[in-house]
Design a protein around this motif. Structure first.
Motif, PDB file in Angstrom:
ATOM      1  N   UNK A 124       0.860  -1.180   0.000  1.00  0.00           N
ATOM      2  CA  UNK A 124       0.000   0.000   0.000  1.00  0.00           C
ATOM      3  C   UNK A 124       0.897   1.231   0.000  1.00  0.00           C
ATOM      4  N   UNK A 125       0.708   2.160  -0.955  1.00  0.00           N
ATOM      5  CA  UNK A 125       1.666   3.264  -1.142  1.00  0.00           C
ATOM      6  C   UNK A 125       1.451   4.472  -0.238  1.00  0.00           C
ATOM      7  N   UNK A 126       1.090   4.268   1.013  1.00  0.00           N
ATOM      8  CA  UNK A 126       0.992   5.389   1.951  1.00  0.00           C
ATOM      9  C   UNK A 126       1.154   4.871   3.375  1.00  0.00           C
ATOM     10  N   UNK A 127       1.610   5.752   4.253  1.00  0.00           N
ATOM     11  CA  UNK A 127       1.849   5.377   5.648  1.00  0.00           C
ATOM     12  C   UNK A 127       0.735   5.838   6.578  1.00  0.00           C
ATOM     13  N   UNK A 128       0.092   6.957   6.232  1.00  0.00           N
ATOM     14  CA  UNK A 128      -0.924   7.547   7.095  1.00  0.00           C
ATOM     15  C   UNK A 128      -2.267   7.560   6.387  1.00  0.00           C
ATOM     16  N   UNK A 129      -3.341   7.307   7.135  1.00  0.00           N
ATOM     17  CA  UNK A 129      -4.673   7.256   6.531  1.00  0.00           C
ATOM     18  C   UNK A 129      -5.709   7.829   7.481  1.00  0.00           C
ATOM     19  N   UNK A 130      -6.798   8.312   6.895  1.00  0.00           N
ATOM     20  CA  UNK A 130      -7.920   8.859   7.651  1.00  0.00           C
ATOM     21  C   UNK A 130      -9.211   8.322   7.059  1.00  0.00           C
ATOM     22  N   UNK A 131     -10.122   7.888   7.930  1.00  0.00           N
ATOM     23  CA  UNK A 131     -11.461   7.481   7.526  1.00  0.00           C
ATOM     24  C   UNK A 131     -12.463   8.151   8.459  1.00  0.00           C
ATOM     25  N   UNK A 132     -13.091   9.239   8.014  1.00  0.00           N
ATOM     26  CA  UNK A 132     -14.007   9.970   8.895  1.00  0.00           C
ATOM     27  C   UNK A 132     -15.315   9.249   9.165  1.00  0.00           C
ATOM     28  N   UNK A 133     -15.615   8.196   8.409  1.00  0.00           N
ATOM     29  CA  UNK A 133     -16.846   7.439   8.606  1.00  0.00           C
ATOM     30  C   UNK A 133     -16.543   5.964   8.806  1.00  0.00           C
ATOM     31  N   UNK A 134     -17.338   5.327   9.649  1.00  0.00           N
ATOM     32  CA  UNK A 134     -17.295   3.862   9.785  1.00  0.00           C
ATOM     33  C   UNK A 134     -18.511   3.308   9.047  1.00  0.00           C
ATOM     34  N   UNK A 135     -18.275   2.313   8.206  1.00  0.00           N
ATOM     35  CA  UNK A 135     -19.318   1.821   7.331  1.00  0.00           C
ATOM     36  C   UNK A 135     -19.386   2.687   6.080  1.00  0.00           C
ATOM     37  N   UNK A 136     -20.064   2.181   5.053  1.00  0.00           N
ATOM     38  CA  UNK A 136     -20.140   2.936   3.802  1.00  0.00           C
ATOM     39  C   UNK A 136     -21.465   2.669   3.110  1.00  0.00           C
ATOM     40  N   UNK A 145      -6.972   9.916   2.373  1.00  0.00           N
ATOM     41  CA  UNK A 145      -8.359   9.998   2.827  1.00  0.00           C
ATOM     42  C   UNK A 145      -9.184   8.947   2.087  1.00  0.00           C
ATOM     43  N   UNK A 146      -9.802   8.046   2.832  1.00  0.00           N
ATOM     44  CA  UNK A 146     -10.658   7.053   2.210  1.00  0.00           C
ATOM     45  C   UNK A 146      -9.998   5.731   1.936  1.00  0.00           C
ATOM     46  N   UNK A 147      -9.077   5.318   2.772  1.00  0.00           N
ATOM     47  CA  UNK A 147      -8.393   4.050   2.550  1.00  0.00           C
ATOM     48  C   UNK A 147      -9.312   2.849   2.777  1.00  0.00           C
TER      49      UNK A 147
END
Length: 395
Positions: A91-103, A157-159
């Motif tokens: 995976x080409x990134x070290x840091x991730x953010x997901x502001x929502x659980x579920x989609x 954002x959105x991993x």
């Protein structure tokens, strides 16, 4: 979008369900709730006043004979930290953010579905109907970025879950996060399959002018009927291509993800997706093969037998061919694209099409990590009294 002869793809959706398969639900991907690996007792539904019900008005599907689906419910959540770290070599990134659980998009193949088990909910229908919004996402990220230990690298954002899923229209957490990224000059990458990304064109353009953003748009098919079955509440394919065109015209670098490729379902669209994306202005492309970790296997197989009973066994056997005889292969290095003859063939098809349409001619954009300015922190102190607390805000 150019006219495409879809007769050659032979992937008609909604081909009927045998009596033993669950009925499809209008506007939903999963057809039922499935048990999860932490479940040891009977599930009890929450009280009505525990959830805030959101209107489900962004579905790309049309009314038909399908059974009515449950409404989307959103519960607010306060988090202590927002950044999550990744050490996966593929995976080409070290840091991730997901502001929502579920989609709410409801993709039957979504590899993030098992994360709902951590909340005690089913990775099936619960994953796309019982959502959680991290309401203090912006302030939590501000605190994370203000730490002396923070090392700057592009934040994705959105991993896991889509940052522009329909509930973002009301909660606007993604926009708030992008505003903070622009304020602090922090590099960021976005992954989405929703044309709502166009709403934030002002912020994305400003970030792009400083070489601080890269947007990836996921396109799995070019057929609207297929999309309504496969990703019921995501934007239609033509709208995603329009978003690619809009972003690139504004100077925002865009890549396209043909992901995931599912044998005998959407893999015939691979070359056409790359051609249309390149024509819309995308500069890079990539693909993955469907993954079925944990409970995703049960959700996907139910979906498959409901919508494609005529080829379900064939699809599952080909997935096994791609995964060394198993339904899922979690090993780093092979989990994204599979192994064996069919994986090699898919890899060759992608390489030829990408080269033909001018994708990946240059390395992916290297975002600037030198402009970062730590954010101003806001500290809230509380001095309690027997009657009411007194709040002091220091900036």
């Amino acid at each position: 979008m150019a006219n495409i002869d879809r007769s050659s793809f032979a992937v008609s959706a909604g081909s009927g369900s045998p009596a033993t398969a669950p009925a499809a639900l209008r506007g939903r991907g999963a057809v039922t709730n499935v048990g999860h690996r932490y479940q040891s007792d009977t599930r009890v539904e929450p009280l009505e006043n525990e959830w805030a019900v959101e209107a489900a008005d962004d579905c790309v599907g049309e009314e038909g004979d399908a059974a009515p689906a449950p409404l989307t419910q959103v519960r607010p959540e306060q988090v202590r930290t927002l950044l999550s770290r990744n050490d996966s070599p593929d995976i080409p990134f070290e840091l991730a953010i997901n502001p929502y659980r579920g989609c709410e998009h409801g993709c039957a193949y979504c590899y993030a579905r098992p994360t709902h088990a951590y909340l005690g909910y089913s990775p099936g229908l619960d994953f796309e109907t019982k959502l959680t919004a991290k309401v203090n996402a912006v302030s939590a990220l501000r605190a994370d970025l203000a730490k002396r230990s923070h090392r700057v690298s592009p934040i994705n954002l959105g991993s896991a879950t889509d940052i522009y899923q329909p509930i973002e229209r009301q909660w606007r957490l993604t926009r708030g996060l992008l505003e903070l990224m622009l304020e602090t000059r922090h590099p960021v990458t976005l992954v989405t399959k929703n044309a709502l990304v166009e709403r934030d064109l002002d912020l994305l353009t400003a970030l792009a002018e400083r070489n601080l953003v890269m947007v990836y748009v996921s396109i799995t098919t070019l057929d609207a009927d297929m999309a309504r079955t496969l990703e019921p509440r995501a934007s239609a394919p033509w709208r995603r291509l329009q978003a690619v065109r809009t972003l690139t015209a504004a100077g925002v670098p865009v890549g396209v993800l043909a992901a995931p490729m599912i044998p005998f379902i959407n893999d015939a669209f691979l070359e056409a997706i790359l051609a249309e994306a390149a024509g819309a202005g995308a500069r890079w492309g990539s693909y993955t093969v469907i993954r079925l970790p944990w409970e995703v296997h049960a959700v996907f197989e139910q979906w498959l037998r409901t919508h494609f009973p005529d080829r379900a066994e064939r699809v599952l056997h080909r997935i096994e061919d791609l995964r060394g005889g198993r339904r899922n292969d979690p090993r780093f290095g092979t989990r994204m694209r599979g192994t064996g003859l069919w994986a090699d063939l898919l890899r060759q098809r992608f390489s030829l099409a990408a080269r033909k349409h001018g994708l990946n001619l240059t390395p992916r954009a290297q975002l600037d990590c030198q402009q970062f300015v730590p954010p101003v922190t806001r500290i809230l102190s509380v001095r309690s009294t027997p009657t009411s607390p007194q709040l002091s805000l220091f900036v």
